[in-house]
Design a protein around this motif. Structure first.
Motif, short mmCIF file in Angstrom:
data_model
loop_
_atom_site.label_atom_id
_atom_site.label_comp_id
_atom_site.label_asym_id
_atom_site.label_seq_id
_atom_site.Cartn_x
_atom_site.Cartn_y
_atom_site.Cartn_z
N ARG A 115 66.21 66.52 55.75
CA ARG A 115 66.44 65.53 55.02
C ARG A 115 67.80 66.69 54.03
N THR A 116 68.78 65.75 54.57
CA THR A 116 69.95 65.83 53.39
C THR A 116 70.74 65.39 52.38
N ASP A 117 72.15 65.87 51.56
CA ASP A 117 72.64 65.25 51.18
C ASP A 117 72.30 63.77 50.82
N ARG A 118 73.59 64.14 52.86
CA ARG A 118 74.07 63.00 53.55
C ARG A 118 73.16 62.08 54.12
N PHE A 119 71.30 62.21 54.94
CA PHE A 119 70.80 62.08 55.14
C PHE A 119 69.69 61.43 55.28
N LEU A 120 69.45 60.90 55.42
CA LEU A 120 67.39 60.14 54.46
C LEU A 120 66.87 59.52 55.58
N LEU A 121 65.97 59.79 55.91
CA LEU A 121 64.88 59.38 56.75
C LEU A 121 63.81 58.60 56.42
N THR A 122 62.94 57.72 56.29
CA THR A 122 61.93 57.50 55.60
C THR A 122 61.37 56.60 56.81
N LYS A 123 59.81 56.45 56.62
CA LYS A 123 58.39 56.05 57.63
C LYS A 123 58.24 54.54 57.06
N ASN A 124 58.01 54.47 56.45
CA ASN A 124 57.17 53.01 55.38
C ASN A 124 57.91 52.52 54.82
N PRO A 125 56.93 51.50 55.03
CA PRO A 125 56.80 50.37 55.89
C PRO A 125 58.01 50.58 56.88
N ILE A 126 58.68 50.80 57.39
CA ILE A 126 59.71 50.55 58.35
C ILE A 126 60.26 51.73 58.50
N PRO A 127 60.58 52.31 59.86
CA PRO A 127 61.34 54.00 59.69
C PRO A 127 63.01 53.13 59.56
#
Length: 918
Positions: A280-292
């Motif tokens: 995770r960076t200031d510009r790139f955010l990754l989420t998994k739930n409920p949908i990636p």
């Protein structure tokens, strides 16, 4: 008492055996042991069994195997005496009656034995049960799955159809059919396939049916099984396809998936097929739930690319089948391209100014500002500016500025555009001196404007053809007629050929003879008009004068002078010329005074040359005359070689000699030579023809070939039917006598006294000895002919022939034959008249120059010799004609005579001339 009577009567009762049973189904007789049907399950079956004439009435019963069956019996008196018994069996068919054997027994007290007949039932029944056996536990995607469907108790065998949900499975699997012990069939079908995620929670149906269900409109047997499939994730990335985002804005990407089980253990993002850092960076955010999801803040140009994702569960990984094309938009950086950078003034070619995008996204420009030499020119909605028909003032420095979705670009660097143009009008400057035939000339090309870029060479043309010179000076070949014409020069630069003005080159020529008088010439002494001509080339034109023995003939009342101007001739390299013709009438002055006169044709001088003259000696000319042949007639034995014939004549100019025989040339030159011995066909007139340009003369010599006779015999009859044999002979000299022979014995000698060429012999049919072989021999002073024979045999009575021809039915035939003979005679007479007329006309066409040699209308023949009779034949009678010729005329048409004469004339072995003998 009544009982006693009955007993008394019974003691006298007559026993009669019943007939064999007769089985019928639907009033149709069925043979013993027949299988009947098929019948459908549930239908009512009616079978009858009849036995006739038994006394007492027999027992007729029905049995199913060992079981007695209920039935209805009807007994009626028989018309023949005795009792008829009918037993009717009626029951409803069921699957328990499959292959049942129904037997009809007939028992009677009149006999100790029984009779029977049986039939077998063929019954169709519906399927009894359908069972589906499949997987009771989940399967993994890619695993082989087998589902079996079994249908039992059907007759005929059931058909099985598989369905995947509501769709028929194609192709259907192969089914097997087995015959069971109860007479029904078991049908089995196994559906085998590889499980996929699309089969998850799908129902597979098996349907069983046969014709019993179809005919009874009943519902087929149906059973389903549900399949659970475990599979790795099926992934899709959103938004689909192209995803534009302005530089510094936010971009959000979603990884959507479908999996069983749905619990995922890992999510991976890819950019341009490379794993994207999961940190995770200031510009790139990754989420998994409920949908990636992948959230990119403040996008940059380097973030542009192809994005995809991958999801993992317990049964594998799934990668998105699609991708997202993330595009980062930013203003353009442009440059100007000019094509072509150099153009030509006055052409119809287009010049394109293109404002190209070097950097920027999107590269397409929506508006463009154009500048020339730093000043605003115009604005367009496309990135291209087109010049059509450029002018020289279009030359300058051009630049552009472009607008895309991200904004205006900076102004491009300037580019130079150049307009070229051809040289100006060129003029040909001629030399100061006169241009003379045979001398070269130098021309100068003067041009006011050399064009841009400046002209590098010159182009010279004459009458539209390019000359071999590239400088401003042109030095010609020696002047000729072909050199005259329209000249032009043009200056040539890299752009084009400049325009030009035509210059006409005309040359001068001094007097020169094109046609001179011959050194010696003349004319026919009796010609009416004499023409002398000479032709002189001169430019400017000159005059021509005529002189006779140094006396000027201009203005003479006896001599006439005509002058004609002739155009130039390129082929002979002749400039304009003057043709002068001197003519006079020979009858006005004594013609001997012209012989050996000197005639002169003389010109005047012109601006560039002196006068010229030509002279000739005039001679009188005349056609051939005083023509003679060394021998005018010649008689020679067949097989000998004659002497040469020499022909001579006087003529000026000298004549040419040719020898003719029967109108065809046989030799050239004054001497006629024979290269071989003569045959009789070579006899005839030989004509010597002498000719020059003023006329011709001819004379002839006669050659006679002496040979012994040749004969032939013809048969004929006179009016009384007497046989007449005619011996026809041909010879030169003529025949002296004819000798007749019968069987080689002399019977008659005929001495010719009147020049006849034939002899006739009459033979009477009453004389039996006349039926013999006859021959004839003709003789002349040269010798005897070979005998000619004619065999005779018994012949019918001439009177009988006449009587046959005079019959009524043959008169028409006789008249037709006679008419044909008349027509043939008319044709032959016409041909003979035409030949004689042609010979007479040939004789009348002889010129005056030779009339004193051959009399008018007279042709020399073998029997008409100018010198009189031959001294070799003074003791012989002169023949009156050729019997062979009369034979040919009598038996052939005119065309045959002409053809034979022509062929014989071509077979003479004569030389071409007397000087050609070997």
């Amino acid at each position: 008492m009544k009982d006693n009577v009955t007993q008394t009567h019974s003691s006298h009762f007559l026993l009669v055996n019943p007939s064999e049973p007769l089985v019928t189904v639907d009033n149709t007789v069925v043979e013993n042991g027949t299988t009947i049907g098929p019948f459908l399950e549930g239908n009512t079956m009616v079978v009858k069994c009849k036995s006739s004439g038994g006394r007492p009435a027999p027992d007729v019963t029905w049995w199913n195997g060992t079981s007695h069956m209920p039935m209805k019996t009807l007994r009626t008196p028989s018309s023949q005496g005795g009792i008829d018994v009918v037993s009717t069996l009626r029951f409803i068919l069921s699957r328990w009656d499959l292959d049942a054997k129904l037997t009809c027994f007939v028992n009677s007290t009149a006999t100790s034995t029984f009779t029977s007949k049986w039939v077998k039932l063929n019954i169709h029944v519906r399927p009894l049960v359908l069972r589906v056996r499949g997987r009771s536990t989940p399967v993994v995607e890619g695993e082989m799955v087998s589902i079996t469907c079994t249908v039992e108790g059907a007759r005929p065998a059931a058909n099985i159809t598989w369905y995947n949900r509501s769709e028929i499975v194609r192709p259907q699997p192969i089914t097997s059919k087995d015959l069971m012990s109860d007479g029904t069939y078991r049908t089995t079908s196994t559906l085998v396939f590889i499980a996929s995620r699309h089969d998850h929670r799908g129902e597979f149906f098996c349907k069983g049916t046969n014709n019993v269900i179809k005919k009874r409109l009943e519902t087929p047997l149906l059973e389903a099984t549900t399949l659970e499939v475990l599979f790795p994730p099926a992934v899709e990335v959103l938004p689909r396809g192209y995803y534009p985002v302005n530089e510094s804005d936010e971009a959000v990407l979603t990884c959507y998936f479908n999996a069983n089980p749905p619990n995922v253990t890992e999510i991976v993002w890819f950019k341009d097929n490379r794993i994207l850092s999961q940190a995770r960076t200031d510009r790139f955010l990754l989420t998994k739930n409920p949908i990636p999801k992948l959230d990119i803040k403040s996008v940059r140009r380097g973030d542009a690319g192809v994005y995809s994702c991958q999801v993992k569960n317990a049964y594998g990984r799934g990668t998105s089948l699609n991708f997202v094309q993330l595009d980062i938009l930013y203003p353009s950086h442009v440059r100007l391209v000019i094509h072509p950078p150099i153009a030509t003034e006055g052409t119809n070619f287009s010049v394109w100014l293109t404002c190209e995008t070097l950097k920027g996204n999107p590269k397409n420009l929506t508006e463009v500002n154009w500048y020339k030499d730093g000043k605003f020119l115009e604005q367009t909605t496309v990135n291209r500016l087109i010049f059509v028909g450029v002018k020289r003032h279009f030359t300058g420095n051009y630049s552009c500025q472009g607008l895309n979705e991200a904004g205006w670009s900076s102004t491009s660097s300037s580019e130079r555009f150049i307009v070229q143009y051809p040289p100006g009008v060129a003029t040909v400057l001629p030399p100061d001196q006169r241009i003379l035939k045979g001398h070269p000339v130098t021309l100068f090309c003067e041009v006011s404007d050399m064009g841009f870029p400046s002209a590098s060479f010159y182009r010279w043309e004459k009458d539209g053809l390019v000359l071999n010179s590239t400088s401003n000076l042109y030095i010609s070949e020696p002047i000729s007629v072909g050199t005259e014409g329209n000249y032009s020069c043009s200056a040539v630069n890299e752009v084009a050929i400049g325009s030009s003005v035509l210059y006409r080159l005309d040359a001068f020529a001094p007097p020169r003879f094109v046609e001179k008088l011959p050194a010696i010439g003349g004319a026919l002494r009796n010609v009416h008009t004499v023409n002398l001509r000479c032709r002189v080339e001169c430019e400017p034109l000159c005059d021509i004068m005529w002189f006779r023995n140094n006396e000027n003939l201009n203005g003479s009342k006896f001599f006439f002078i005509e002058t004609f101007e002739q155009p130039a001739d390129v082929d002979s390299n002749t400039f304009k010329s003057v043709l002068s013709v001197l003519s006079w009438n020979m009858s006005l002055l004594p013609f001997p005074t012209f012989d050996f006169n000197n005639f002169t044709c003389k010109t005047t001088a012109n601006e560039v040359g002196k006068a010229v003259s030509s002279s000739m000696v005039f001679r009188l000319e005349y056609p051939p005359e005083d023509i003679k042949i060394s021998m005018v007639q010649l008689e020679i034995l067949k097989g000998e070689v004659p002497e040469d014939l020499v022909c001579s004549a006087s003529a000026h100019p000298d004549g040419e000699y040719i020898w003719l025989q029967k109108g065809e040339p046989v030799s050239q030159g004054p001497v006629l030579s024979f290269n071989s011995s003569l045959s009789k066909e070579m006899a005839g007139n030989y004509t010597c023809v002498v000719s020059n340009r003023h006329g011709r003369a001819k004379t002839a010599a006669v050659i006679r070939v002496l040979h012994k006779p040749e004969c032939m015999i013809r048969k004929g009859y006179d009016g009384s039917g007497t046989l007449i044999l005619t011996c026809q002979a041909h010879s030169h000299p003529g025949v002296v006598n004819f000798t007749w022979y019968r069987n080689n014995s002399t019977v008659h000698v005929y001495h010719v006294t009147n020049g006849a060429s034939h002899s006739a012999l009459k033979i009477s049919k009453e004389n039996p000895s006349s039926i013999s072989s006859y021959s004839c021999v003709a003789s002349n002073v040269i010798g005897q002919s070979d005998p000619c024979y004619v065999p005779l045999a018994d012949f019918p009575s001439p009177e009988g022939w006449v009587q046959l021809l005079l019959r009524e039915e043959n008169l028409i035939i006789v008249a037709g034959v006679a008419g044909g003979l008349v027509v043939l005679v008319v044709v032959l007479v016409t041909c003979l008249f035409a030949v004689l007329l042609k010979r007479r006309m040939r004789g009348t066409r002889k010129t005056d120059l030779v009339q004193h040699q051959i009399p008018e209308g007279k042709e020399l023949t073998a029997d008409d010799t100018p010198g009189g009779a031959s001294p070799l034949l003074t003791t012989l009678d002169k023949p009156d004609g050729s019997p062979l010729l009369r034979h040919i005329v009598g038996d052939r048409n005119c065309a045959d005579l002409v053809s034979e004469e022509h062929m014989s004339s071509r077979n003479f072995p004569l030389s071409r001339s007397g000087n050609d003998r070997r």
